[in-house]
Design an enzyme around this catalytic site. Structure first.
Site, short mmCIF file in Angstrom:
data_model
loop_
_atom_site.label_atom_id
_atom_site.label_comp_id
_atom_site.label_asym_id
_atom_site.label_seq_id
_atom_site.Cartn_x
_atom_site.Cartn_y
_atom_site.Cartn_z
N GLY A 111 1.84 -4.20 -7.82
CA GLY A 111 2.58 -5.53 -7.46
C GLY A 111 2.80 -5.73 -6.22
CD GLU A 134 -6.74 -0.74 -5.25
OE1 GLU A 134 -7.07 -0.89 -3.89
OE2 GLU A 134 -5.43 -0.96 -5.48
CE LYS A 172 -2.25 4.11 -6.49
NZ LYS A 172 -2.36 3.15 -7.71
N1 HSE Z 1 -4.50 -1.19 -7.88
C1 HSE Z 1 -3.48 -0.18 -7.82
C2 HSE Z 1 -2.93 -0.04 -9.22
C3 HSE Z 1 -2.37 -1.01 -6.90
O1 HSE Z 1 -3.23 -0.92 -10.23
O2 HSE Z 1 -2.18 0.86 -9.59
C4 HSE Z 1 -1.38 -0.05 -6.58
O3 HSE Z 1 -1.89 1.08 -5.80
#
Ligand code: HSE
Length: 340
Positions: free
Chosen positions: A320, A208, A223
């Site tokens: 990614g 992020e 999530k």
């Molecule tokens: N920063 C998040 C991860 C990006 O590493 O999963 C994808 O949502």
């Protein structure tokens, strides 16, 4: 289909690269030929062209860190809402960085776009974790779609799998939902230092904008709240969910675990109970026989439990630029094909 991108960071660039490579196939297979008519980014400037922007030129500008205004774009720094309004787009791609506390500014952009009768596709987890159901209702009221495949497991199909293929309710989900921490744990196990592994995850565009969200577990938390609410039909706020990241895991412990038949993973889980839906995020020392223990690097995995199938496990890249760009493209294609 005319597209307006709000936010032109890693994901916006990744989306454009995937679109460029697969344009002939999309046209031939689905008769799908979207045009990008506007891009607005708080750092990179604004450019509008009702006839469609040249994808190579805007991708080159991103790589060269060139301001979009230098390409003949707007110089009077209009704000995102003005761009959404003036773009003439049918679909707004909300791709700004995530703010998990407020969901802003993305939530405001999304509400405005939906109220203006535009479909919205987003990879931004904040607004979906905080206001997902409200935004879906708003979309329905305005006769448009709100799609967010890229918010969980990046471009690996998950919501489309649930929406378009499952005929029964999912009872429980459990998985690895953060690519950055899974990558760091895998690297640490192989003897790399935490800082070095994190820097590599940032360089590869996995982390992020503020990687605290990854390593403290807040990204996996967002999530699992999205899954709890949008797949298990719960009503959770992020503050309802206990959350621990990987920062308290000692590197020697991570390295030792496989020799003892275990592996450390950051696991997120949500399940239906008789009182509603419960969720949690925490590091777990999994036996190597657990399928999640075999999911390494930037891969994510999610096991869904449902009757009569038992379990289905989806494994694929979880972070990614281009893989998340694929999620955007997949949502656009669903809109193009009239899938609800
Ligand atoms: N920063 C998040 C991860 C990006 O590493 O999963 C994808 O949502």
């Amino acid at each position: 289909m005319k597209l307006c991108l709000i936010g032109y960071g890693n994901v916006g660039y990744g989306f454009i690269e995937v679109l460029r490579r697969h344009r002939p196939w999309l046209k031939e297979r689905f008769g799908f030929a979207p045009k990008i008519v506007a891009i607005h980014d708080i750092r990179r400037g604004t450019i509008l062209n009702p006839d469609g922007l040249d994808l190579k030129i805007i991708a080159d500008a991103w790589r060269n860190n060139q301001n979009l205004c230098e390409l003949g774009g707007s110089t009077n720094a209009p704000n995102a809402l003005a761009v959404i309004k003036d773009s003439g787009a049918d679909v707004v791609l909300e791709l700004t960085p995530t703010d998990l506390r407020t969901g802003e500014p993305a939530a405001g952009h999304i509400r405005f776009a939906l109220l203006s009768g535009k479909h919205v596709v987003t990879t931004n987890k904040g607004p979906v974790a905080l206001f997902g159901k409200e935004l879906l209702v708003l979309a329905r009221k305005n006769g448009v779609q709100f799609r967010f495949e890229g918010t969980v497991m990046a471009g690996t199909p998950l919501f489309s799998l649930v929406d378009f293929t499952l005929a029964v309710p999912v009872q429980r989900v459990r998985g690895i939902l953060n690519g950055t921490t899974n990558f760091i744990l895998t690297q640490m196990e192989a003897g790399k230092g935490y800082e070095e592994a994190l820097a590599e995850a940032q360089r590869l565009g996995y982390a992020e904008t503020d990687p605290t969200a990854d390593v403290e577990g807040f990204d996996a938390l967002a999530k699992i709240v999205i899954l709890a609410n949008m797949v298990l039909d719960g009503d959770l706020r992020p503050s309802d969910v206990s959350c621990q990241g990987i920062t308290k895991l000692a590197p020697p412990e991570v390295q030792r675990a496989p020799k003892e038949g275990f592996r450390w993973k950051l696991v997120a889980e949500a399940r239906r109970t008789k009182d509603g839906v419960e969720a949690k995020v925490s590091p777990e020392r999994l036996p190597l026989s657990d399928p999640l223990a075999q999911v390494g690097g930037v891969l994510n995995a999610l096991t869904l439990e449902l009757d009569p199938l038992g379990t289905i496990t989806v494994v694929g890249p979880g972070a990614g630029p281009e893989v998340t760009g694929h999620a955007v493209l997949s949502d656009l294609l669903a809109i193009h094909r009239g899938l609800q």
